[in-house]
Design a protein around this motif. Sequence first.
Motif, short mmCIF file in Angstrom:
data_model
loop_
_atom_site.label_atom_id
_atom_site.label_comp_id
_atom_site.label_asym_id
_atom_site.label_seq_id
_atom_site.Cartn_x
_atom_site.Cartn_y
_atom_site.Cartn_z
N SER A 42 -14.13 5.97 7.52
CA SER A 42 -13.67 4.65 6.77
C SER A 42 -13.23 5.02 5.42
O SER A 42 -13.65 6.08 4.81
CB SER A 42 -15.08 3.99 6.84
OG SER A 42 -14.99 3.02 5.49
N ALA B 141 -18.35 -1.85 13.65
CA ALA B 141 -17.20 -0.49 13.45
C ALA B 141 -16.39 -0.71 14.69
O ALA B 141 -15.02 -0.04 14.46
CB ALA B 141 -18.36 0.65 14.03
N GLN B 142 -16.31 -1.23 15.67
CA GLN B 142 -15.31 -1.42 16.86
C GLN B 142 -14.29 -2.17 16.32
O GLN B 142 -13.20 -1.68 16.41
CB GLN B 142 -16.08 -2.11 18.05
CG GLN B 142 -15.08 -1.63 19.27
CD GLN B 142 -15.39 -2.42 20.36
OE1 GLN B 142 -16.70 -2.94 20.67
NE2 GLN B 142 -15.16 -2.20 21.76
N SER B 143 -14.60 -3.15 15.47
CA SER B 143 -13.57 -4.13 14.79
C SER B 143 -12.69 -3.24 13.71
O SER B 143 -11.65 -3.27 13.40
CB SER B 143 -13.94 -5.22 14.02
OG SER B 143 -14.34 -6.13 15.10
N HIS B 144 -13.42 -2.33 13.21
CA HIS B 144 -12.95 -1.38 11.88
C HIS B 144 -12.38 -0.24 12.32
O HIS B 144 -11.22 -0.24 11.97
CB HIS B 144 -14.46 -1.09 11.43
CG HIS B 144 -14.20 -0.24 9.95
ND1 HIS B 144 -14.85 0.64 9.58
CD2 HIS B 144 -13.07 -0.33 9.12
CE1 HIS B 144 -14.51 1.28 8.21
NE2 HIS B 144 -13.37 0.60 8.21
N ILE C 72 0.64 -1.27 0.05
CA ILE C 72 0.16 0.18 0.01
C ILE C 72 0.97 1.13 -0.10
O ILE C 72 0.43 2.12 -0.75
CB ILE C 72 -0.93 -0.17 1.34
CG1 ILE C 72 -2.27 -0.73 0.85
CG2 ILE C 72 -1.35 1.35 1.57
CD1 ILE C 72 -3.22 -1.20 2.08
N GLU D 116 -7.91 -0.58 16.70
CA GLU D 116 -8.86 -1.38 16.23
C GLU D 116 -8.75 -3.06 16.56
O GLU D 116 -9.59 -3.95 16.44
CB GLU D 116 -9.08 -1.36 14.77
CG GLU D 116 -8.00 -1.81 13.69
CD GLU D 116 -6.70 -1.09 13.76
OE1 GLU D 116 -6.50 -0.29 14.64
OE2 GLU D 116 -6.02 -1.50 12.70
N MET D 117 -7.61 -3.16 16.97
CA MET D 117 -7.09 -4.52 17.31
C MET D 117 -7.44 -4.96 18.90
O MET D 117 -7.14 -6.34 18.97
CB MET D 117 -5.75 -4.91 17.03
CG MET D 117 -5.33 -4.65 15.64
SD MET D 117 -6.21 -5.97 14.71
CE MET D 117 -5.51 -7.66 15.17
N GLY D 118 -7.78 -3.96 19.57
CA GLY D 118 -8.40 -4.34 20.98
C GLY D 118 -7.37 -3.65 21.90
O GLY D 118 -6.65 -2.71 21.63
N GLY E 224 -3.39 -1.73 12.76
CA GLY E 224 -3.10 -2.47 13.85
C GLY E 224 -2.89 -1.87 15.30
O GLY E 224 -1.94 -2.16 15.87
#
Lengths: 465, 465
Positions: free
Chosen positions: B165, B254-257, B28, B108-110, B105
Amino acid sequence: MHSTQSLTPFFQPHSIAIIGATDNPKKIGYAITKNILENPKGNYKISLVSYKKGEILGHLAVSSILDLNQTIDLAIVLVPARFVESIISECIKKKVKSIIIVTAGFGEMGISGKNVQNRIAKQVHEANIRLIGPNCVGIQNISFGLNASFIQKPLAGGISMITQSGSIGAACIWEFNAQDMGMAKFTNLGNAADVQFYEILEYYSSDPETQVIAIYLESLQEGRQFYEMLQKVTRKKPVIILKGGTSTKGMQAAQSHTGSLSSNFSVFQAMVHQAGGILCDTLDEFITALKTFSYVPLPQGAKIAVVTGSGGSSVLFSDYAERFGFHFAIFSPELEKELGSHLIELVKMENPLDMIASADENTFYHVTKTLLASPEIDIIVPCSLVPPFLEQEPQSHMRGVLHAWQETGQKKPIIPLMVYGEMFPELQTLRRTHRFPLFFTPKEAATAVKYLLIRFKYLNRISRH
Amino acid sequence: MHSTQSLTPFFQPHSIAIIGATDNPKKIGYAITKNILENPKGNYKISLVSYKKGEILGHLAVSSILDLNQTIDLAIVLVPARFVESIISECIKKKVKSIIIVTAGFGEMGISGKNVQNRIAKQVHEANIRLIGPNCVGIQNISFGLNASFIQKPLAGGISMITQSGSIGAACIWEFNAQDMGMAKFTNLGNAADVQFYEILEYYSSDPETQVIAIYLESLQEGRQFYEMLQKVTRKKPVIILKGGTSTKGMQAAQSHTGSLSSNFSVFQAMVHQAGGILCDTLDEFITALKTFSYVPLPQGAKIAVVTGSGGSSVLFSDYAERFGFHFAIFSPELEKELGSHLIELVKMENPLDMIASADENTFYHVTKTLLASPEIDIIVPCSLVPPFLEQEPQSHMRGVLHAWQETGQKKPIIPLMVYGEMFPELQTLRRTHRFPLFFTPKEAATAVKYLLIRFKYLNRISRH
C-alpha cells in the motif's frame, strides 16, 4: 457512609492552610505552594504554615495552624513523614474540614508505615474530618481556579479524573493538552487512607461540569461500594477505567507504589463490565476512550460506513472492525447512486468505500455529507492520510469532513482517521478551533468505534429494564 | 528465478524516462516528475515523454520513448490506464531495463483489469524486463538521491521498506520523520504484477545500507518463495512484518485495494514465526519494532531491570512484561548495595526499582550506569515522565540515562520510557543529536523489549544448528 457534601471543602475551599509551605525550589512543597498561591479567581484565602515562620513567597507564615484566627476548609500537609502525626493532631484541634496529606512514606513503605497511616485515618475519622492521601500529588478543580497539587494545570473541559498514581495523572494531562482535551476535576488518591474511589466517583457524578469520568486504579479497598456506585454512575455518564497491577509482577510493583494489594483482575474485569464501566487495556486506549466521549456524540445505531482516500488504512481498520464484531452497512441502490454522483468511475461502490488517491476536499465533503444525511448509516469513519503530494494542504480532506459534519448539526458520530497526522499544526488547529475529533491509527479509530458501541448498547440495555 | 541484479536498474538507474510527464500540479504525475527531476546527486539522466511534447518544467519532452537516442535503465509510466499497454509495447521495443507502472485501474478493478495486467506481465517477462506495479506510488533509494515516487522523501538511515500500500508507506514515512528514523530504500509494489516481495527482500538483504527490513503486505502470490527467502534473510537482518487483510472484511477491502486475494492469516502467522520474521499486530507496533532495531543494540541475555521515577508507569510496564513472559532480574546483595549508595533511604531495593519522585538527573545517571555495568542485567528500562514540577527540564532524567549509556559504550540495550513525552522538543533534540531511543507508553516499552527478546532467542536458536 459520608455524604458527597463532605467532599465539597476539598474542591471548593474558601480558606486553605499550607502546612510545610516553602520557597525552596528544590522541594516538591514549593511547586504546590506556588500553584495554590496563584489563585486566579480569588476564590479562597491562603494561610502559610512553616516551622521557619517569616515571609514565604510574599506571604507571612505562622509556625502552627493553631496560630491562625480564621476557620480552615482545607489543610494541605507537606511536612516530612515523621512530623505528620503531630500536624494532624493540630489540624483536628483546629477543626479543619478537610486534609490532603501529600507526604509519602506511609502504607507504601511496609507494616510500620501502614500502622501510622491507619492511626491517622482513625483519628481524622473520629473527628469527622475527611482526608485525601497520603502519598499523593493533590487535587484540582479547574473552573474554581484551584490547583492544590504539585503537577501542571490541564485545559478546562469535561473530563474528571480519579487516579491512584500521581505520575499517571500527570502524564495523562500532558497528553490531554496535546490533544486539546480539557478537564473539570482531578484527584490523586495515593494511598487512599480515608477518601475512597467510590466517593469521588459519586461526587463527579453529580458535578455538572463533568461529562466523562476517568479512573486509573491499582487496588480497591471498598470493592462492593465501588461496584454499586459504578452501576449508578454509568447510567448518567461514561466511566473509563484503566487498571494497573493486573499481573502478579504488576501487583508487587503496585504494592510498593501505593501500599495496597491489588485485587484479582478477572473478578474486577467482570465487575466493571457488569456495572457498565468501560475497561481499557492500555494507557493509549484510555486516552482514546476519553477523547471519543469528549469529542463525539453517541450513535443511534450500530451501522458503520467507512470512506477512504487511503486503501491500506481502511484495510487495517476493517481487520480490527471484524475482530471487534462491527457491522458494516450494505449501501442501498439509492445511496449508491447518490454517492456515485460525487465520485469518479474507477471507484467501486462498496463499504469500505475506497475513493482512491484522487479524492479531494470536495469529494470528502460530499460523500461524508451524503452518509451523515442517510438513515442507513449511524457512524462514519472517514480515513485519510496527510497527502504527501499534489501540494495539497494537510488538513484539506478533513476540512471537507468537518464542513459536512457542521452542516448536519454534528448529530452523528464521526471517527475521522488521519494516519500519523498528530504532528501537523494545521490539523491541530482544525481540532482546537472546531472541536473536530481526530484519530491517528486504524486500531485507534476502531477502538473509538468499539467504545461508542459498548456505551450505546449498554444504555439501550438498561433503558429496557 | 531472476537474480537480484535484475533489480539494480530500479534502484541505481543511470537513465530514466518519465512517460506521461506533466507540469499540471493537479496531476499525480506532476509530483513524481518533480521528485525525479530533483536528482540531488546527479546520478541519472532524465528524459521526459509526453503526447503534448514541448517544454515541461524546463525540460524538452519527446512524444515517444522511441524518439530517444540513449538507452533507458528505468521507464516510469504515468499515462492513463487505457494507454498503458501500447506504452509498454514501446518500452519493450526500446529495450528499457526496468519499468514502474504508477497508473491504477488494473487488477484491483476486477476481471477485465486483471486480464490486461496479466497480458502486460507476460509481455515484459518474455522481453526479460522487470516491472514494478501497476497501481503504486513508486520507489526510492535515499543515498542514490532517487525519489521515483509521488510521496515525500524520508531521512537517510537503515530502514528499508517494501509495502503493498502506497498510503501506508507514506504514513510510515511521516511517523519515521517524527521519530528521527531514517530509511535506505522504499518500494511500493502495488498490484505486484511482476516483481514480488521475496525479490525485493533478497535485494535488501544484500544491500549494505539496509539494517532492518519493513514489510507491509496484504496478499502474497508467491508464498513458498517468500517463506524460503524470509528464512534466509532473518539470519542476517531483522524483518518486521505487518499484514493487512487478516479478516474476511479486511480481505475484501484488500482485494479492492490491490486486486489480490489475501491468504489465510493463521497459516501466514505460523510461516513468519517459523522463518524468524517479526509479525506485528498494529501499525504502532510496526513503528515500535522498526524504532527498536534502528536505535538499540541486541541484548546478550534476557535479564531485565526496571528503574523508575514514576510508580504508575512501572506498574503498567510490569503488567505487560508478565503477559509477554519476561524475567525481571533479582538484584544480588552486592548490586543492591551499589544501587543503594545512590538512592535515598525511602527507596525499597526491588526490581522494578521505584526511586520515587525525588529522583533527579544524577540519580538516573548513577543508577542506570550501575545497571549497565552489572553482569546481572541484560536490558535496562528507565521509566520517567516529563516532570511537571520543581522547575525541572523535560529532558533532565533522560540526559542522565544517556550519559550513563554513552560512558558504557552503548553496548547494552536501553528502552527509555518517557510517558507521553513525544511532544517535547528538548527530548526530540536528545534523540536526534545522540541517537537516543525514546518510547512513550508502558505498552510500547514492553513491546520493544518483547521484540528484542524474540530476535535474541531466534539468533540463539539458529546459531546452535
